[in-house]
Write a protein that holds these residues in place. Structure first.
Motif, PDB file in Angstrom:
ATOM      1  N   LYS A 170      -7.792   3.477   3.831  1.00  0.00           N
ATOM      2  CA  LYS A 170      -6.517   3.724   4.508  1.00  0.00           C
ATOM      3  C   LYS A 170      -6.088   5.175   4.356  1.00  0.00           C
ATOM      4  CE  LYS A 170      -3.871  -0.427   5.000  1.00  0.00           C
ATOM      5  NZ  LYS A 170      -2.575  -1.040   4.783  1.00  0.00           N
ATOM      6  N   ARG A 171      -5.462   5.687   5.415  1.00  0.00           N
ATOM      7  CA  ARG A 171      -4.862   7.016   5.367  1.00  0.00           C
ATOM      8  C   ARG A 171      -3.389   6.868   4.977  1.00  0.00           C
ATOM      9  NH1 ARG A 171      -6.169   6.762  10.544  1.00  0.00           N
ATOM     10  NH2 ARG A 171      -4.197   7.709  11.130  1.00  0.00           N
ATOM     11  N   ARG A 189       6.271   5.363   3.153  1.00  0.00           N
ATOM     12  CA  ARG A 189       6.590   6.201   4.312  1.00  0.00           C
ATOM     13  C   ARG A 189       8.063   6.059   4.683  1.00  0.00           C
ATOM     14  NH1 ARG A 189       4.965   4.671   8.882  1.00  0.00           N
ATOM     15  NH2 ARG A 189       4.278   2.606   8.288  1.00  0.00           N
ATOM     16  N   ASP A 249       2.507   1.479   3.636  1.00  0.00           N
ATOM     17  CA  ASP A 249       3.713   0.722   3.970  1.00  0.00           C
ATOM     18  C   ASP A 249       4.925   1.642   4.008  1.00  0.00           C
ATOM     19  OD1 ASP A 249       2.862  -2.052   4.300  1.00  0.00           O
ATOM     20  OD2 ASP A 249       2.248  -1.915   2.204  1.00  0.00           O
ATOM     21  N   SER A 250       5.896   1.243   4.811  1.00  0.00           N
ATOM     22  CA  SER A 250       7.108   2.043   4.980  1.00  0.00           C
ATOM     23  C   SER A 250       8.257   1.466   4.151  1.00  0.00           C
ATOM     24  CB  SER A 250       7.516   2.074   6.453  1.00  0.00           C
ATOM     25  OG  SER A 250       7.947   0.787   6.860  1.00  0.00           O
ATOM     26  N   ARG A 281      -7.050   2.316  -2.036  1.00  0.00           N
ATOM     27  CA  ARG A 281      -7.396   1.935  -0.669  1.00  0.00           C
ATOM     28  C   ARG A 281      -8.025   3.142   0.034  1.00  0.00           C
ATOM     29  NH1 ARG A 281      -5.220  -2.578   1.746  1.00  0.00           N
ATOM     30  NH2 ARG A 281      -6.871  -1.983   3.194  1.00  0.00           N
ATOM     31  N   THR A 331       9.645  -1.519   5.980  1.00  0.00           N
ATOM     32  CA  THR A 331       8.869  -2.745   5.779  1.00  0.00           C
ATOM     33  C   THR A 331       9.229  -3.386   4.447  1.00  0.00           C
ATOM     34  OG1 THR A 331       7.041  -1.874   7.087  1.00  0.00           O
ATOM     35  CG2 THR A 331       6.526  -3.688   5.594  1.00  0.00           C
ATOM     36  N   ASP A 389       0.872  -1.167   0.000  1.00  0.00           N
ATOM     37  CA  ASP A 389       0.000   0.000   0.000  1.00  0.00           C
ATOM     38  C   ASP A 389       0.911   1.219   0.000  1.00  0.00           C
ATOM     39  OD1 ASP A 389      -2.360  -1.472   0.055  1.00  0.00           O
ATOM     40  OD2 ASP A 389      -2.336  -1.618   2.240  1.00  0.00           O
ATOM     41  N   GLU A 395      -0.818   7.814   6.415  1.00  0.00           N
ATOM     42  CA  GLU A 395       0.002   7.418   7.573  1.00  0.00           C
ATOM     43  C   GLU A 395       0.000   5.905   7.798  1.00  0.00           C
ATOM     44  OE1 GLU A 395      -2.787   9.665   8.119  1.00  0.00           O
ATOM     45  OE2 GLU A 395      -1.455  11.215   7.363  1.00  0.00           O
ATOM     46  N   GLU A 396      -0.932   5.208   7.163  1.00  0.00           N
ATOM     47  CA  GLU A 396      -1.039   3.759   7.303  1.00  0.00           C
ATOM     48  C   GLU A 396      -0.402   3.012   6.128  1.00  0.00           C
ATOM     49  OE1 GLU A 396      -5.164   2.855   9.409  1.00  0.00           O
ATOM     50  OE2 GLU A 396      -5.397   4.261   7.723  1.00  0.00           O
TER      51      GLU A 396
END
Length: 177
Positions: free
Chosen positions: A157-158, A78, A163-164, A154, A167, A53, A160-161
């Motif tokens: 989803k915000r 992120r 994937d980083s 999505r 991750t 995401d 801030e949610e």
């Protein structure tokens, strides 16, 4: 080399092939002819598909049949500092209806445009399927997605949610930026 004869054996064969560092396997129908150096229509490449995401950071105006539509998405994950690191672009996987919706929504989020690239507020999360990760000096995270394509937006989803980068890198320890 002949392959496995049943599904569990085929899955084990694929897992072993991936463990050895290969991208996947090619399978073909038993009745399909073998032509050295050529894959026929009855041959299929099987490789893992991953999803993330990510956040849309910008989009490029399309050309050809996509003229007038925001098409090529700039995708970001992120970063640890709260910003978003661009991982690559994609224009694959979009229907005409999605392109129309996406163009309208991205124009609502636009903060800057140079006539070709429209930069947007990083608010839209999009699920992206991709085949792998590779090193890249072009992008800030040092990596880029291989064969990225849109699965769906999505709206649940915000940003801030999303994937980083951490991750993503943890999921692909074989790729060091």
């Amino acid at each position: 080399m002949s392959g496995p004869e049943d599904i569990p054996a085929a899955e084990a064969f694929l897992a072993e092939t991936l463990k050895r560092g290969h991208e996947g396997v090619v399978v073909k129908g038993l009745d399909a002819p073998y032509n050295a150096g050529r894959r026929g229509a009855s041959w299929l490449k099987v490789k893992p598909v991953h999803t993330l995401d990510l956040v849309v950071l910008a989009a490029e105006w399309g050309h050809g049949r996509r003229t007038g539509k925001l098409s090529n998405l700039h995708l970001g994950a992120r970063s640890s500092d709260g910003s978003f690191a661009m991982l690559g672009k994609t224009f694959k996987g979009m229907t005409d209806a999605l392109l129309t919706w996406q163009t309208e929504r991205l124009q609502e989020l636009a903060v800057e445009s140079d006539g070709h690239v429209v930069t947007v507020r990083p608010e839209l999360v999009v699920e992206i399927a991709y085949d792998g990760l590779q090193r890249s000096s072009r992008y800030p995270a040092g990596v880029t997605l291989r064969f990225a394509r849109v699965v769906r937006y999505r709206e649940d989803k915000r940003a801030e949610e999303a994937d980083s980068v951490e991750t993503l890198l943890a999921a692909h320890p074989e790729v060091k930026p």
